[in-house]
Design a protein around this motif. Structure first.
Motif, mmCIF file in Angstrom:
data_model
loop_
_atom_site.group_PDB
_atom_site.id
_atom_site.type_symbol
_atom_site.label_atom_id
_atom_site.label_comp_id
_atom_site.label_asym_id
_atom_site.label_seq_id
_atom_site.Cartn_x
_atom_site.Cartn_y
_atom_site.Cartn_z
ATOM 1 N N LEU A 18 0.858 -1.179 0.000
ATOM 2 C CA LEU A 18 0.000 0.000 0.000
ATOM 3 C C LEU A 18 0.898 1.234 0.000
ATOM 4 N N ARG A 19 0.368 2.319 -0.537
ATOM 5 C CA ARG A 19 1.075 3.592 -0.486
ATOM 6 C C ARG A 19 0.174 4.625 0.164
ATOM 7 N N LEU A 20 0.621 5.141 1.272
ATOM 8 C CA LEU A 20 -0.109 6.205 1.946
ATOM 9 C C LEU A 20 0.417 7.559 1.468
ATOM 10 N N SER A 21 -0.485 8.506 1.333
ATOM 11 C CA SER A 21 -0.129 9.873 1.005
ATOM 12 C C SER A 21 -0.665 10.792 2.094
ATOM 13 N N CYS A 22 0.018 11.894 2.289
ATOM 14 C CA CYS A 22 -0.441 12.897 3.241
ATOM 15 C C CYS A 22 -0.260 14.262 2.594
ATOM 16 N N ALA A 23 -1.376 14.911 2.324
ATOM 17 C CA ALA A 23 -1.355 16.234 1.706
ATOM 18 C C ALA A 23 -1.482 17.296 2.791
ATOM 19 N N ALA A 24 -0.548 18.230 2.788
ATOM 20 C CA ALA A 24 -0.506 19.271 3.815
ATOM 21 C C ALA A 24 -0.931 20.617 3.240
ATOM 22 N N SER A 25 -1.589 21.398 4.067
ATOM 23 C CA SER A 25 -1.960 22.768 3.682
ATOM 24 C C SER A 25 -1.955 23.651 4.924
ATOM 25 N N GLY A 26 -1.799 24.949 4.696
ATOM 26 C CA GLY A 26 -1.830 25.887 5.804
ATOM 27 C C GLY A 26 -0.520 26.021 6.558
ATOM 28 N N LEU A 27 0.542 25.438 6.041
ATOM 29 C CA LEU A 27 1.851 25.561 6.675
ATOM 30 C C LEU A 27 2.924 25.580 5.587
ATOM 31 N N THR A 28 4.104 26.059 5.960
ATOM 32 C CA THR A 28 5.230 26.049 5.028
ATOM 33 C C THR A 28 5.838 24.668 5.072
ATOM 34 N N PHE A 29 5.330 23.808 4.220
ATOM 35 C CA PHE A 29 5.627 22.373 4.281
ATOM 36 C C PHE A 29 7.121 22.093 4.274
ATOM 37 N N ASP A 73 7.485 15.241 -1.454
ATOM 38 C CA ASP A 73 7.552 16.131 -2.610
ATOM 39 C C ASP A 73 7.171 17.516 -2.117
ATOM 40 N N ASN A 74 8.163 18.348 -1.890
ATOM 41 C CA ASN A 74 7.902 19.671 -1.332
ATOM 42 C C ASN A 74 7.123 20.559 -2.295
ATOM 43 N N ALA A 75 7.238 20.292 -3.574
ATOM 44 C CA ALA A 75 6.475 21.073 -4.558
ATOM 45 C C ALA A 75 4.977 20.773 -4.470
ATOM 46 N N LYS A 76 4.659 19.572 -4.013
ATOM 47 C CA LYS A 76 3.255 19.158 -3.899
ATOM 48 C C LYS A 76 2.761 19.161 -2.457
ATOM 49 N N ASN A 77 3.634 19.559 -1.524
ATOM 50 C CA ASN A 77 3.254 19.571 -0.100
ATOM 51 C C ASN A 77 2.725 18.211 0.347
ATOM 52 N N THR A 78 3.408 17.160 -0.075
ATOM 53 C CA THR A 78 2.922 15.808 0.179
ATOM 54 C C THR A 78 4.057 14.915 0.657
ATOM 55 N N VAL A 79 3.737 14.069 1.621
ATOM 56 C CA VAL A 79 4.662 13.044 2.096
ATOM 57 C C VAL A 79 4.011 11.685 1.853
ATOM 58 N N TYR A 80 4.856 10.700 1.566
ATOM 59 C CA TYR A 80 4.377 9.362 1.209
ATOM 60 C C TYR A 80 4.977 8.310 2.128
ATOM 61 N N LEU A 81 4.245 7.232 2.282
ATOM 62 C CA LEU A 81 4.766 6.058 2.969
ATOM 63 C C LEU A 81 4.455 4.851 2.090
ATOM 64 N N GLN A 82 5.482 4.314 1.480
ATOM 65 C CA GLN A 82 5.341 3.106 0.667
ATOM 66 C C GLN A 82 5.547 1.908 1.568
ATOM 67 N N MET A 83 4.558 1.057 1.620
ATOM 68 C CA MET A 83 4.600 -0.102 2.512
ATOM 69 C C MET A 83 4.547 -1.370 1.671
ATOM 70 N N ASN A 84 5.619 -2.145 1.722
ATOM 71 C CA ASN A 84 5.710 -3.396 0.972
ATOM 72 C C ASN A 84 5.801 -4.566 1.934
ATOM 73 N N ASN A 85 5.509 -5.739 1.408
ATOM 74 C CA ASN A 85 5.585 -6.968 2.215
ATOM 75 C C ASN A 85 4.867 -6.781 3.554
ATOM 76 N N LEU A 86 3.647 -6.321 3.475
ATOM 77 C CA LEU A 86 2.891 -6.032 4.689
ATOM 78 C C LEU A 86 2.594 -7.292 5.481
ATOM 79 N N LYS A 87 2.568 -7.131 6.790
ATOM 80 C CA LYS A 87 2.310 -8.229 7.707
ATOM 81 C C LYS A 87 1.065 -7.907 8.540
ATOM 82 N N PRO A 88 0.400 -8.913 9.064
ATOM 83 C CA PRO A 88 -0.782 -8.642 9.897
ATOM 84 C C PRO A 88 -0.479 -7.701 11.058
#
Length: 123
Positions: A18-29, A73-88
């Protein structure tokens, strides 16, 4: 008003990704350390990953090293978490957070938090 909005959570089988994204606004990311934390029912919130302002420094919890990566990606104000080989045991609510303190993995140092994204890993 600062907002951190997570997306990308869901249900996945063990071994999946899974890939989580987090979009930020209202701050100088670009001046914030960004982190991911998670919390399972009945457990304390725990650190997962953090990335410095310019992506030069990356911190990962031992339990996710070799499986998870964090990027931003500072241009998009976004941070990602790529999660591979996930476990219960990765099943949890995942939170994005922003810290003005450099390079911290300590949750009380984080100034802003998202609402969370659920991740469920079935065996």
């Amino acid at each position: 008003q600062v907002q951190l909005v997570e997306s990308g959570g869901g249900l996945v089988q063990a071994g999946g990704s899974l890939r989580l994204s987090c979009a930020a606004s209202g701050l100088t990311f670009s001046v914030y350390t960004m982190g991911w934390f998670r919390q399972s029912p009945g457990k304390e919130r725990e650190f997962v990953a953090a990335i410095s302002r310019g992506s030069a420094l990356i911190y990962l919890a031992d339990s996710v090293k070799g499986r998870f990566t964090i990027s931003r990606d500072n241009a998009k104000n976004t941070v990602y978490l790529q999660m591979n080989n996930l476990k219960p045991e990765d099943t949890a609510e995942y939170y994005c957070a922003a810290a003005s303190r450099r390079g911290t993995t300590y949750s009380p140092d984080y100034d802003y938090w998202g609402q969370g994204a659920p991740v469920t890993v079935s065996s």
